[in-house]
Scaffold this motif. Structure first.
Motif, PDB file in Angstrom:
ATOM      1  N   THR A   1       0.955  -1.107  -0.223  1.00 67.00           N
ATOM      2  CA  THR A   1       0.149  -0.051   0.051  1.00 67.00           C
ATOM      3  C   THR A   1       0.784   1.237   0.108  1.00 67.00           C
ATOM      4  O   THR A   1       1.520   1.476   0.970  1.00 67.00           O
ATOM      5  N   LEU A   2       0.897   2.088  -1.104  1.00 67.48           N
ATOM      6  CA  LEU A   2       1.789   2.945  -1.285  1.00 67.48           C
ATOM      7  C   LEU A   2       1.025   4.379  -1.204  1.00 67.48           C
ATOM      8  O   LEU A   2      -0.113   4.214  -1.947  1.00 67.48           O
ATOM      9  N   PHE A   3       1.133   5.278  -0.409  1.00 66.89           N
ATOM     10  CA  PHE A   3       0.340   6.666  -0.411  1.00 66.89           C
ATOM     11  C   PHE A   3       1.417   7.667   0.215  1.00 66.89           C
ATOM     12  O   PHE A   3       2.421   7.564   0.783  1.00 66.89           O
ATOM     13  N   ALA A   4       0.843   9.006  -0.130  1.00 68.39           N
ATOM     14  CA  ALA A   4       1.568  10.288   0.565  1.00 68.39           C
ATOM     15  C   ALA A   4       0.873  10.602   1.653  1.00 68.39           C
ATOM     16  O   ALA A   4      -0.420  10.321   1.934  1.00 68.39           O
ATOM     17  N   GLN A   5       1.558  10.810   2.767  1.00 71.23           N
ATOM     18  CA  GLN A   5       0.996  10.992   4.116  1.00 71.23           C
ATOM     19  C   GLN A   5      -0.270  12.216   4.052  1.00 71.23           C
ATOM     20  O   GLN A   5      -1.304  12.232   4.676  1.00 71.23           O
ATOM     21  N   SER A   6      -0.003  13.281   3.124  1.00 74.53           N
ATOM     22  CA  SER A   6      -1.089  14.150   3.120  1.00 74.53           C
ATOM     23  C   SER A   6      -2.426  13.879   2.570  1.00 74.53           C
ATOM     24  O   SER A   6      -3.506  14.530   2.720  1.00 74.53           O
ATOM     25  N   GLN A   7      -2.354  12.472   1.885  1.00 71.77           N
ATOM     26  CA  GLN A   7      -3.610  12.172   1.164  1.00 71.77           C
ATOM     27  C   GLN A   7      -4.234  11.329   2.238  1.00 71.77           C
ATOM     28  O   GLN A   7      -5.557  11.013   2.118  1.00 71.77           O
ATOM     29  N   VAL A   8      -3.967  11.283   3.507  1.00 73.51           N
ATOM     30  CA  VAL A   8      -4.585  10.436   4.507  1.00 73.51           C
ATOM     31  C   VAL A   8      -4.713  11.475   5.718  1.00 73.51           C
ATOM     32  O   VAL A   8      -3.936  11.560   6.634  1.00 73.51           O
ATOM     33  N   HIS A   9      -5.816  12.038   5.842  1.00 71.89           N
ATOM     34  CA  HIS A   9      -5.990  13.310   7.006  1.00 71.89           C
ATOM     35  C   HIS A   9      -5.867  12.831   8.490  1.00 71.89           C
ATOM     36  O   HIS A   9      -5.286  13.524   9.233  1.00 71.89           O
ATOM     37  N   ALA A  10      -6.151  11.591   8.621  1.00 67.49           N
ATOM     38  CA  ALA A  10      -5.901  10.977  10.210  1.00 67.49           C
ATOM     39  C   ALA A  10      -4.578  11.072  10.655  1.00 67.49           C
ATOM     40  O   ALA A  10      -4.489  11.127  11.594  1.00 67.49           O
ATOM     41  N   HIS A  11      -3.737  11.064   9.728  1.00 63.98           N
ATOM     42  CA  HIS A  11      -2.211  11.510  10.328  1.00 63.98           C
ATOM     43  C   HIS A  11      -2.207  12.769  11.244  1.00 63.98           C
ATOM     44  O   HIS A  11      -1.679  12.703  12.259  1.00 63.98           O
ATOM     45  N   THR A  12      -2.569  13.801  10.552  1.00 60.53           N
ATOM     46  CA  THR A  12      -2.593  15.164  11.306  1.00 60.53           C
ATOM     47  C   THR A  12      -3.482  15.083  12.526  1.00 60.53           C
ATOM     48  O   THR A  12      -3.171  15.776  13.505  1.00 60.53           O
ATOM     49  N   GLN A  13      -4.519  14.422  12.343  1.00 62.08           N
ATOM     50  CA  GLN A  13      -5.450  14.426  13.447  1.00 62.08           C
ATOM     51  C   GLN A  13      -4.996  13.702  14.439  1.00 62.08           C
ATOM     52  O   GLN A  13      -5.119  14.160  15.910  1.00 62.08           O
ATOM     53  N   LEU A  14      -4.286  12.624  14.425  1.00 61.63           N
ATOM     54  CA  LEU A  14      -4.031  11.604  15.591  1.00 61.63           C
ATOM     55  C   LEU A  14      -2.562  12.429  15.917  1.00 61.63           C
ATOM     56  O   LEU A  14      -2.308  12.441  17.150  1.00 61.63           O
ATOM     57  N   GLY A  15      -2.034  12.812  14.903  1.00 59.89           N
ATOM     58  CA  GLY A  15      -0.570  13.547  15.413  1.00 59.89           C
ATOM     59  C   GLY A  15      -0.845  14.979  16.554  1.00 59.89           C
ATOM     60  O   GLY A  15       0.073  14.795  17.500  1.00 59.89           O
ATOM     61  N   TRP A  16      -1.927  15.519  16.212  1.00 61.00           N
ATOM     62  CA  TRP A  16      -2.232  16.636  17.230  1.00 61.00           C
ATOM     63  C   TRP A  16      -2.507  15.907  18.542  1.00 61.00           C
ATOM     64  O   TRP A  16      -2.012  16.483  19.746  1.00 61.00           O
ATOM     65  N   ILE A  17      -3.193  15.037  18.465  1.00 56.88           N
ATOM     66  CA  ILE A  17      -3.782  14.370  19.762  1.00 56.88           C
ATOM     67  C   ILE A  17      -2.544  13.723  20.598  1.00 56.88           C
ATOM     68  O   ILE A  17      -2.524  13.957  21.882  1.00 56.88           O
ATOM     69  N   PHE A  18      -1.511  13.114  20.055  1.00 54.38           N
ATOM     70  CA  PHE A  18      -0.289  12.800  20.526  1.00 54.38           C
ATOM     71  C   PHE A  18       0.480  13.875  20.943  1.00 54.38           C
ATOM     72  O   PHE A  18       1.177  13.846  22.054  1.00 54.38           O
ATOM     73  N   THR A  19       0.388  15.035  20.510  1.00 61.88           N
ATOM     74  CA  THR A  19       1.248  16.376  21.050  1.00 61.88           C
ATOM     75  C   THR A  19       0.602  16.589  22.209  1.00 61.88           C
ATOM     76  O   THR A  19       1.659  17.184  23.286  1.00 61.88           O
TER      77      THR A  19
END
Ligand code: AMP
Ligand code: TRP
Length: 328
Positions: A76-94
């Motif tokens: 499964t190949l993709f760019a990070q910005s194509q999957v919005h959950a990364h920033t969502q969860l990243g914020w929660i982790f901060t």
């Protein structure tokens, strides 16, 4: 096993990125694993603020991933910005990560030092590892193959997973790093005390898509060590050991075997065999690169399909996360 890894879109990759990271990704996809490989374009924003450069780098990175042999039907190949959950969860982790933990990260300290000389230190450089933790934990991988320099970020990721699980309830699997020893750090051709990197200057690295004469020239001019013996001994013979590590990386022969083959030979012989081996290994990759460049719509489709799969995967995790932390 489930595998996840990411790479920054630095455009034209060099032998350090390739032997230290990308090449290992291939091994997993051909065994019965489930692989997720992402181009971390949002991470690149911590250092690249020119839209044209970034767009070009992302394109080249996508083409490079397919050219080295990653197969969109297997991985499964993709760019990070194509999957919005990364920033969502990243914020929660901060919000779960102590400031001090982020401030003591080696990569942050190094990049902050550089940034001070340019435009100043943006907050993204500091929170870089929490976004990386999200990239990883969203997919609950068993293993995360990375270069040696990313070990510290992986440890932080494990801490974040544990903290989340303890605070809100068990969701995340604790991922294991997988670090490659011999090619974990490919060093500069001109200064074997430093990691091979583009920022050191053109003579320090070999680009994966560089032309043959330039590759041969750079290897010829690479620094060597005192004495004459060809021996892998990174402490006392850092330059020769680095050339052997590259040699091993492009031939898949163990360093021990190469030492035997080269017994009694000169440094010049080593360099000339190494140049042949590097050129032979990357010629087919360069050929594919030209083909995929001419057929970029295929590349775009492959990444769109991958992103679709990744989104489906992350939606389930984010629903659970939201519920656990009290967002619904
Ligand atoms: P970077 O381009 O620095 O974001 O690196 C991308 C990936 O390649 C990371 O997993 C790094 O650990 C790896 N990498 C970069 N430079 C080197 C190097 N000189 N030797 C080994 N691995 C490297
Ligand atoms: N920080 C990594 C690097 O500089 C890139 C990266 C971002 C990554 N997210 C990741 C690597 C997730 C592995 C898994 O190389």
């Amino acid at each position: 096993m489930r595998i996840l890894s990411g790479i920054q879109p630095t455009g034209q990759f060099h032998l350090g990125n390739y032997l230290g990271a990308l090449k290992h990704w291939l091994k997993f996809q051909d065994r019965d694993n489930e692989c997720f490989y992402t181009i971390v374009d949002l991470h690149a924003l911590t250092t690249v603020h020119d839209a044209r450069t970034l767009r070009q780098n992302i394109r080249e990175s996508k083409i490079a991933m397919l050219s080295i042999g990653l197969n969109p039907e297997k991985s499964t190949l993709f760019a990070q910005s194509q999957v919005h959950a990364h920033t969502q969860l990243g914020w929660i982790f901060t919000t779960l990560t102590p400031l001090g933990e982020l401030e003591r990260m080696t990569q942050y300290k190094e990049k902050a030092k550089q940034a001070l000389k340019n435009n100043g230190v943006n907050a993204g450089l500091l929170t870089y590892p929490t976004l990386m933790a999200a990239d990883i934990l969203l997919y609950n991988p068993d293993y995360v193959p990375v270069g040696e320099d990313q070990k510290q970020h992986l440890e932080l990721t494990r801490n974040i997973a544990e903290k989340f699980n303890k605070t809100y309830g068990q969701i995340f699997k604790i991922p294991n790093p997988m670090i490659y020893k011999e090619t974990a750090r490919i060093m500069s051709l001109q200064d074997p005390a430093k990691k091979m990197s583009k920022s050191l200057g053109p003579q320090h690295y070999i680009g994966l898509f560089e032309d043959e004469s330039s590759i041969r020239d750079k290897i010829k001019k690479a620094v060597t060590d005192s004495e004459k013996e060809i021996k892998y001994d990174p402490k006392n013979k850092p330059a020769i050991s680095n050339l052997l590590a590259i040699y091993s990386g492009v031939t898949d022969k163990p360093i021990k075997d190469l030492e035997k083959e080269l017994e009694g030979k000169s440094y010049a012989d080593l360099k000339s065999s190494l140049a042949d081996a590097v050129v032979a290994h990357i010629a087919p990759i360069q050929q594919k690169y030209a083909e995929f460049t001419a057929n970029f719509s295929f590349v775009e489709r492959a990444f769109e399909t991958g992103a679709e799969k990744a989104r489906t995967e992350t939606e389930k995790v984010m629903e659970l996360v939201s519920q656990k932390i009290g967002l619904e």
